[in-house]
Design a protein around this motif. Structure first.
Motif, short mmCIF file in Angstrom:
data_model
loop_
_atom_site.label_atom_id
_atom_site.label_comp_id
_atom_site.label_asym_id
_atom_site.label_seq_id
_atom_site.Cartn_x
_atom_site.Cartn_y
_atom_site.Cartn_z
N HIS A 293 0.84 -1.19 0.00
CA HIS A 293 0.00 0.00 0.00
C HIS A 293 0.88 1.24 0.00
CE1 HIS A 293 -3.21 -2.61 2.23
NE2 HIS A 293 -3.16 -2.87 0.93
N GLN A 321 -3.33 -5.01 -3.52
CA GLN A 321 -3.67 -4.41 -2.23
C GLN A 321 -4.78 -5.24 -1.58
OE1 GLN A 321 -3.56 -2.25 -5.14
NE2 GLN A 321 -1.41 -1.99 -4.58
N SER A 326 -6.49 1.31 0.57
CA SER A 326 -5.66 1.90 -0.49
C SER A 326 -6.28 1.80 -1.88
CB SER A 326 -4.26 1.27 -0.49
OG SER A 326 -3.61 1.60 0.71
N SER A 330 -4.93 1.17 -5.95
CA SER A 330 -5.44 0.12 -6.85
C SER A 330 -6.16 0.72 -8.06
CB SER A 330 -6.45 -0.78 -6.12
OG SER A 330 -6.01 -1.16 -4.87
N LYS A 342 -6.85 -7.44 -5.94
CA LYS A 342 -7.08 -7.22 -4.51
C LYS A 342 -7.22 -8.57 -3.82
CE LYS A 342 -8.49 -2.68 -3.73
NZ LYS A 342 -7.85 -1.77 -2.75
#
Ligand SMILES: Cc1cc2nc3c(=O)[nH]c(=O)nc-3n(C[C@H](O)[C@H](O)[C@H](O)COP(=O)(O)OP(=O)(O)OC[C@H]3O[C@@H](n4cnc5c(N)ncnc54)[C@H](O)[C@@H]3O)c2cc1C
Length: 387
Positions: A293, A321, A326, A330, A342
């Motif tokens: 992040h 992430q 965050s 992304s 993710k």
């Protein structure tokens, strides 16, 4: 330069209600006293079986988890994919210690690979080694302690579970991440992951180890891995800073051995960024996922990709992430066509509670990140008000 401050893109798929929920959550998590009180109360209420699950489900669970099972995570998977962000389904039952739990985690990981094989929007699967065997067994393997007959049997079962996952990964052509854990079990993890890489990464990187760059010996480890793999197998690595910083320092102090982690954040940052350079310089032999992040490291990796003339969507390079955190990194990376995914934790509420509590408690070592989440949410709410 990537504009990580473009909040319109970062929060494009969030409703005002989503933003408000996230704002109040991060505000609470940003105040250590409130965070401790709430996590303590939740643990207590769950122990007494008080009916607080609906509250958890509508708040922290909704922010950080996909759903109670793979099927129920589909809405999250589809929503992320509208912004070209892939999903890594992460069965997040932590701290389990029975054979039935290990078999259940195995089943879930296999199901996530099957799901990834038929989905364009699921680039990887993942598992945590301590989900597949007792922590104490890994520690014995790590320390080369002599094993009892029962330990030996459990070790065989654990290795068979890991191999079953990696074999299916190969059969289905789905890459698998193996999470990194505390340094006192990590040698045992590295050793089995390397065996799997030798066996299954002969044509490309399918099996990924995770390297924690808060460890002060990991650049050497990465370079050694490069030497050992030359001409033999492809390397897959997820690069992270490391999640157990405080525990590492404390244990080294109590047991009086040299601290295995950096004590200065700048040293961790230096090693992480050096590792990105090393990997990109060897991209013909390494596939990577930057699990971070950190804006500077994300920008650095984007710059390295551009400088080397590598395609932004080269399948060997991913950014990743955690769900609910965050989004400014992304969504702005995927908007500029980099590969992004993710981690989407899933599982029944009672099983993912340790993960959620960790999210809430982790804010001391990533205090800067929590403040940043909050500032971004405040700014986006204000931007929408001004429209
Ligand atoms: C997709 C993904 C997968 C992950 N998988 C794993 C995993 O398998 N295993 C694992 O351990 N973690 C994992 N993590 C968590 C990760 O290791 C970090 O804890 C977390 O991402 C915060 O680091 P950062 O790079 O995002 O950002 P930053 O906020 O820049 O860095 C915070 C990190 O810096 C380090 N740090 C903080 N203070 C100091 C200090 N005083 N001295 C030295 N170092 C310090 C710590 O590692 C801390 O977590 C994962 C994270 C992501 C996003």
């Amino acid at each position: 330069m990537i504009d990580f401050n473009n909040l319109k893109i970062a929060f494009a798929d969030k409703s005002n209600a989503d933003l408000n929920r996230a704002y109040f959550l991060f505000k609470g998590m940003n105040i250590p006293f409130v965070s401790k009180l709430l996590t303590g109360l939740s643990k207590f209420a769950l122990k007494l079986q008080l009916p607080i699950k609906p509250i958890i489900k509508a708040t922290i669970y909704k922010q950080f988890c996909g759903g109670e099972n793979i099927e129920k995570s589909q809405i999250t998977i589809d929503k992320l994919w509208e912004s070209k962000i892939g999903t890594i389904l992460d069965f997040s039952a932590e701290g389990k210690e029975s054979k039935a739990d290990f078999e259940r985690a195995l089943k879930q990981t296999l199901a996530s690979i099957e799901k990834a094989a038929i989905s364009d929007n699921i680039p990887f699967s993942v598992f945590k080694p301590t989900g597949l065997c007792k922590f104490s067994l890994l520690q014995k393997i790590n320390d080369c302690t002599s094993l009892s007959a029962v330990d030996k049997k459990e070790k065989e079962e654990y290795e068979a579970r890991v191999n079953t996952i990696c074999q299916l990964a190969q059969d289905k052509n789905v890459a698998v991440f193996i999470d990194a854990e505390e340094s006192w079990v990590q040698n045992a993890i590295d050793s089995i992951v390397e065996k799997m890489m030798v066996k299954y990464n002969t044509k490309k990187a399918l099996i990924y180890n995770t390297i924690q760059f808060y460890r002060n010996d990991r650049i050497t480890y990465l370079n050694t891995l490069l030497e050992r793999s030359e001409g033999k197998f492809f390397i897959g690595v997820k690069l992270v800073r490391g999640a157990y910083h405080e525990q590492e320092i404390e244990r080294a102090k109590i047991n009086n051995y040299p601290c295995p982690v950096h004590l200065k954040k700048s040293d961790t940052d230096r090693d992480y960024n050096q590792a990105l350079n090393i990997c990109i310089n060897n991209i013909d032999r390494i596939a990577i996922c930057a699990g971070t992040h950190n804006e500077e490291s994300s920008q650095l990796l984007a710059n390295l990709i551009n400088e080397k003339g590598i395609d932004k969507n080269d399948h060997r390079i991913y950014f990743s992430q955690l769900l609910g955190m965050s989004d400014h990194i992304s969504y702005n990376l995927s908007f500029t066509n980099y590969n992004v995914s993710k981690y989407v934790p899933y599982g029944p509420i009672k099983d993912v509670m340790p993960y959620l509590i960790r999210r809430a408690e982790e804010n001391t070592s990533i205090a800067g990140q929590m403040g940043r989440e909050l500032r971004n949410l405040v700014a986006e709410r204000q931007r929408r008000k001004n429209l």
